[in-house]
Design an enzyme around this catalytic site. Sequence first.
Site, PDB file in Angstrom:
ATOM      1  N   ASP A 259      -9.510  -3.831   3.350  1.00 47.30           N
ATOM      2  CA  ASP A 259      -9.309  -4.201   2.577  1.00 47.30           C
ATOM      3  C   ASP A 259      -8.712  -5.368   3.586  1.00 47.30           C
ATOM      4  O   ASP A 259      -8.724  -7.263   2.700  1.00 47.30           O
ATOM      5  CB  ASP A 259      -7.992  -4.424   1.567  1.00 47.30           C
ATOM      6  CG  ASP A 259      -8.797  -3.647   0.372  1.00 47.30           C
ATOM      7  OD1 ASP A 259      -9.674  -4.130   0.257  1.00 47.30           O
ATOM      8  OD2 ASP A 259      -8.181  -3.302  -0.844  1.00 47.30           O
TER       9      ASP A 259
ATOM     10  N   LYS B 282     -17.224   2.052  -6.304  1.00 45.56           N
ATOM     11  CA  LYS B 282     -16.978   2.688  -5.184  1.00 45.56           C
ATOM     12  C   LYS B 282     -17.529   3.866  -4.225  1.00 45.56           C
ATOM     13  O   LYS B 282     -17.981   3.707  -2.841  1.00 45.56           O
ATOM     14  CB  LYS B 282     -15.252   1.906  -3.864  1.00 45.56           C
ATOM     15  CG  LYS B 282     -15.587   0.473  -5.076  1.00 45.56           C
ATOM     16  CD  LYS B 282     -13.368   0.887  -4.852  1.00 45.56           C
ATOM     17  CE  LYS B 282     -13.246  -1.165  -4.789  1.00 45.56           C
ATOM     18  NZ  LYS B 282     -11.654  -1.466  -4.796  1.00 45.56           N
TER      19      LYS B 282
ATOM     20  N   GLN C 120      -5.633   1.099  -4.329  1.00 43.32           N
ATOM     21  CA  GLN C 120      -6.733   1.014  -5.319  1.00 43.32           C
ATOM     22  C   GLN C 120      -5.349  -0.053  -6.064  1.00 43.32           C
ATOM     23  O   GLN C 120      -4.176   1.035  -6.695  1.00 43.32           O
ATOM     24  CB  GLN C 120      -7.150   1.786  -6.864  1.00 43.32           C
ATOM     25  CG  GLN C 120      -7.784   1.110  -7.698  1.00 43.32           C
ATOM     26  CD  GLN C 120      -8.997   0.201  -7.296  1.00 43.32           C
ATOM     27  OE1 GLN C 120      -9.894  -0.031  -6.187  1.00 43.32           O
ATOM     28  NE2 GLN C 120      -9.148  -1.486  -7.444  1.00 43.32           N
TER      29      GLN C 120
END
Length: 297
Positions: A124, A57, A101
């Site tokens: 997200d 990422k 995460q």
Amino acid sequence: MANSTHGQLLDGRALSREMRGKLRLEIEGLIAEGITPGLDVVLVGDDAPSQIYVRNKERSCERLGIRSRVHRLRADTSQAQLEDLIRELNQDDSVDGILVQLPLPKGFDTESALALIDPTKDVDGLHTVNQGLLMSGYDGLRPCTPLGCIAMIDSISYDISGKKAVVVGRSNLVGKPVLHLLLQRNATVTICHSRTQDLAAEVRAADIVIAAVGQPELVKGEWIKEGAVVIDVGINRLEDGSLVGDVEFDAAKERALAITPVPGGVGPMTITMLLYNTVEAARKRRKKWGLSRKSEV
Ligand code: NAD
């Protein structure tokens, strides 16, 4: 039999490259206006796959001109320390996207941590506010993998409106949000899950099949309707180390109009849509976020 109108491969790597090229131009435009999109990733503990995902990422952000920062916390960090960091990032105006995460190490309350993220920075798209906005048809940040599924269907200019779509799997991460994205595009949607009585019959009726289960080749090729579009989200590692999806690829390809491979299909699209969401969040938040809703009849 495969022919020129069948078995088209939906190449997630190629589409990702194309979309990232367009995003880079958009980011250049934003930077010229004095807005550098910024993504902050919170990584707790030392789970090996998470380290790799986070590094990917970071690298993807750097290539596009997105400012990226990784906050590494030890596994023995307290829930309160994690939550303090999230609050700090919420307040920091240079932060457009916050990503925690997952999975968090054992002992953390994931739901509470995610609920603290400012929904306008929730790249997200998993915050219940964003899930609610999606369900009600309002603008908001959408989960990345479901966005990637729709982008892949759009990449072949397939008209979703009025088509019968079957989603296999009802997770909050993939199945449910993709159901709502398809509904917003005026598909007639059925969602199947572990208690569905006749999965074969449901899939046989579908113009669009989205499989997100996590069981190798659960969806049989012979179930696929001639000319259907098949999006395989599943990633399953077999004993010999190879990766397969949730759909029996070779047989399904013979019948499908277009199909995603595993690997190289939906997978690469997920990070691309994270980058897209970060730019979207930067644009909307810094130019004032407003709620708008598409009309439905
Ligand atoms: P999950 O375990 O949360 O959900 C699986 C769903 O499958 C459940 O809703 C369950 O009801 C359903 N299911 C189980 N058995 C079934 C059956 N026999 N028939 C019909 N439905 C059944 O999984 P998830 O997080 O949604 O992920 C699904 C798959 O997608 C996994 O393989 C995961 O690795 C993969 N995935 C890939 C990406 C990507 O970037 N490509 C992203 C997220 C998830």
